[in-house]
Motif scaffolding. Structure first.
Motif, PDB file in Angstrom:
ATOM      1  N   TYR A   1      11.419  12.250 -15.789  1.00  0.00           N
ATOM      2  CA  TYR A   1      10.564  12.855 -14.764  1.00  0.00           C
ATOM      3  C   TYR A   1      10.471  12.015 -13.493  1.00  0.00           C
ATOM      4  N   THR A   2      11.051  10.812 -13.484  1.00  0.00           N
ATOM      5  CA  THR A   2      10.881   9.886 -12.363  1.00  0.00           C
ATOM      6  C   THR A   2      12.026   9.981 -11.353  1.00  0.00           C
ATOM      7  N   LYS A   3      11.637  10.097 -10.097  1.00  0.00           N
ATOM      8  CA  LYS A   3      12.623  10.020  -9.021  1.00  0.00           C
ATOM      9  C   LYS A   3      12.754   8.588  -8.528  1.00  0.00           C
ATOM     10  N   ASP A   4      11.610   7.900  -8.444  1.00  0.00           N
ATOM     11  CA  ASP A   4      11.616   6.510  -7.983  1.00  0.00           C
ATOM     12  C   ASP A   4      10.367   5.811  -8.490  1.00  0.00           C
ATOM     13  N   ALA A   5      10.505   4.550  -8.838  1.00  0.00           N
ATOM     14  CA  ALA A   5       9.374   3.728  -9.272  1.00  0.00           C
ATOM     15  C   ALA A   5       9.435   2.410  -8.509  1.00  0.00           C
ATOM     16  N   LYS A   6       8.403   2.162  -7.719  1.00  0.00           N
ATOM     17  CA  LYS A   6       8.432   1.011  -6.816  1.00  0.00           C
ATOM     18  C   LYS A   6       7.236   0.084  -7.089  1.00  0.00           C
ATOM     19  N   TYR A   7       7.534  -1.182  -7.288  1.00  0.00           N
ATOM     20  CA  TYR A   7       6.462  -2.175  -7.484  1.00  0.00           C
ATOM     21  C   TYR A   7       5.929  -2.610  -6.131  1.00  0.00           C
ATOM     22  N   VAL A   8       4.604  -2.592  -5.996  1.00  0.00           N
ATOM     23  CA  VAL A   8       3.935  -3.002  -4.752  1.00  0.00           C
ATOM     24  C   VAL A   8       2.964  -4.130  -5.084  1.00  0.00           C
ATOM     25  N   SER A   9       3.271  -5.327  -4.590  1.00  0.00           N
ATOM     26  CA  SER A   9       2.372  -6.466  -4.833  1.00  0.00           C
ATOM     27  C   SER A   9       1.114  -6.327  -3.994  1.00  0.00           C
ATOM     28  N   LYS A  10       0.087  -7.065  -4.343  1.00  0.00           N
ATOM     29  CA  LYS A  10      -1.169  -6.996  -3.584  1.00  0.00           C
ATOM     30  C   LYS A  10      -0.979  -7.477  -2.148  1.00  0.00           C
ATOM     31  N   GLU A  11      -0.029  -8.399  -1.943  1.00  0.00           N
ATOM     32  CA  GLU A  11       0.245  -8.870  -0.587  1.00  0.00           C
ATOM     33  C   GLU A  11       0.885  -7.754   0.254  1.00  0.00           C
ATOM     34  N   GLU A  12       1.838  -7.027  -0.349  1.00  0.00           N
ATOM     35  CA  GLU A  12       2.468  -5.903   0.354  1.00  0.00           C
ATOM     36  C   GLU A  12       1.448  -4.806   0.643  1.00  0.00           C
ATOM     37  N   ALA A  13       0.578  -4.553  -0.333  1.00  0.00           N
ATOM     38  CA  ALA A  13      -0.473  -3.542  -0.152  1.00  0.00           C
ATOM     39  C   ALA A  13      -1.394  -3.930   0.994  1.00  0.00           C
ATOM     40  N   ALA A  14      -1.695  -5.230   1.113  1.00  0.00           N
ATOM     41  CA  ALA A  14      -2.559  -5.703   2.188  1.00  0.00           C
ATOM     42  C   ALA A  14      -1.905  -5.484   3.553  1.00  0.00           C
ATOM     43  N   GLN A  15      -0.602  -5.718   3.627  1.00  0.00           N
ATOM     44  CA  GLN A  15       0.113  -5.502   4.885  1.00  0.00           C
ATOM     45  C   GLN A  15       0.116  -4.026   5.280  1.00  0.00           C
ATOM     46  N   ILE A  16       0.247  -3.161   4.278  1.00  0.00           N
ATOM     47  CA  ILE A  16       0.229  -1.712   4.540  1.00  0.00           C
ATOM     48  C   ILE A  16      -1.137  -1.285   5.070  1.00  0.00           C
ATOM     49  N   VAL A  17      -2.201  -1.761   4.424  1.00  0.00           N
ATOM     50  CA  VAL A  17      -3.556  -1.425   4.872  1.00  0.00           C
ATOM     51  C   VAL A  17      -3.808  -1.989   6.260  1.00  0.00           C
TER      52      VAL A  17
END
Length: 292
Positions: free
Chosen positions: A79-95
């Motif tokens: 069922y998966t098209k893509d699975a991407k790991y997002v670290s808390k540091e990357e999440a902080a940059q996105i926010v």
């Protein structure tokens, strides 16, 4: 005087042919654009479905081995098209990019969590599938929470069904309108020559002999109109493919080619049938009925 009248008649004839070609081209162009919409309706719907993300939030105590194993397991799932790991540091940059401020300067710490964003294949974006994934992963101790927009998925699936239904209804209706409009244009063109038809018939010409030049001319106009419509469709398709490359509108050239061929043949077929019926009607009329 005769030369002036001949020029007038020639201009009138050219104007009549031009009107017929434009009518055919516009109707076939709109019908072709609707055909492109029908062919790509599922692809467009699938594109939006595949933007739905299932976010799996991980505990800070989660081991790298566990996280990597989970990510690989999800990536290999049917069922998966893509699975991407997002670290808390990357999440902080996105926010930070989204809000335009460095929120960690005020908080002093990063409150976000490591996560895995899972994008599903379009056919699996249903509440049942998402609930099943949640239940399957809920027993893993290093997973703190699984989030997805349940209401968005439900609304999206309902709207896709409604849009698909109405697109099919509009396609059938517009095809009928296209036939009627082209038929009307051809009938008007033949109507303007009804006296010529009757004169030829009165001097002994057979119906087939009289009908042939009208049918051939109409088919010629139909071909010109269809070519103009196809050029317009090609421009629209090129523009849409450049503007929305993620939709991959040219991924199935056989379907696109079949649509173009269908529009071309439809233009020829409708003009041929319409001309045949129109000339037959005037061939069967009595002379005094031509004035009504």
């Amino acid at each position: 005087m005769s030369t002036s009248f001949d020029r007038y008649q020639k201009r009138k004839l050219i104007s009549s042919y031009f009107s017929v070609v434009i009518s055919i081209a516009l109707v076939l162009f709109l019908l072709g654009c609707l055909g492109l919409l029908v062919l790509n309706a599922k692809k467009v719907a699938d594109h939006f479905r595949e933007q739905v993300v299932v976010t799996i939030y991980l505990n800070d105590s989660a081991k790298d081995v566990e996280v990597n194993q989970l990510q690989k397991s999800l990536a290999m799932s049917e069922y998966t098209k893509d699975a991407k790991y997002v670290s808390k540091e990357e999440a902080a940059q996105i926010v930070k990019s989204d809000i335009g401020e460095d929120f960690m300067e005020f908080l002093g710490v990063n409150p976000l969590q490591n996560s895995i964003d899972v994008y599903l294949k379009a056919d699996y974006v249903t509440n049942e599938t998402l609930d099943g994934i949640t239940e399957e992963l809920a027993n893993k101790a290093f997973i703190e929470e699984i989030k997805y927009d349940n209401d968005l998925v439900e609304i999206m699936n309902e709207n896709v069904k409604k849009i698909t239904f109405w697109v099919l209804i509009l396609s059938a209706l517009f095809t009928l309108i296209a036939v009627l409009l082209i038929n009307s244009s051809i009938r008007l063109a033949v109507y303007s020559k009804r006296f010529i038809i009757k004169t030829m018939q009165m001097v002994g010409a057979t119906k087939r002999f009289i009908r042939k030049p009208f049918v051939l001319k109409s088919i010629q106009l139909g071909i010109i109109g269809a070519v103009v419509a196809l050029i317009g469709m090609g421009i629209v398709l090129y523009y849409l493919n450049r503007t929305f490359p993620e939709l991959e509108l040219l991924q199935k050239p056989i379907l696109i080619g079949s649509l173009f061929l269908g529009i071309f043949l439809l233009g020829v077929l409708i003009t041929w049938i319409s001309t045949f019926i129109a000339t037959q009607r005037f061939l069967n009329l009595k002379t005094d009925q031509l004035y009504y």
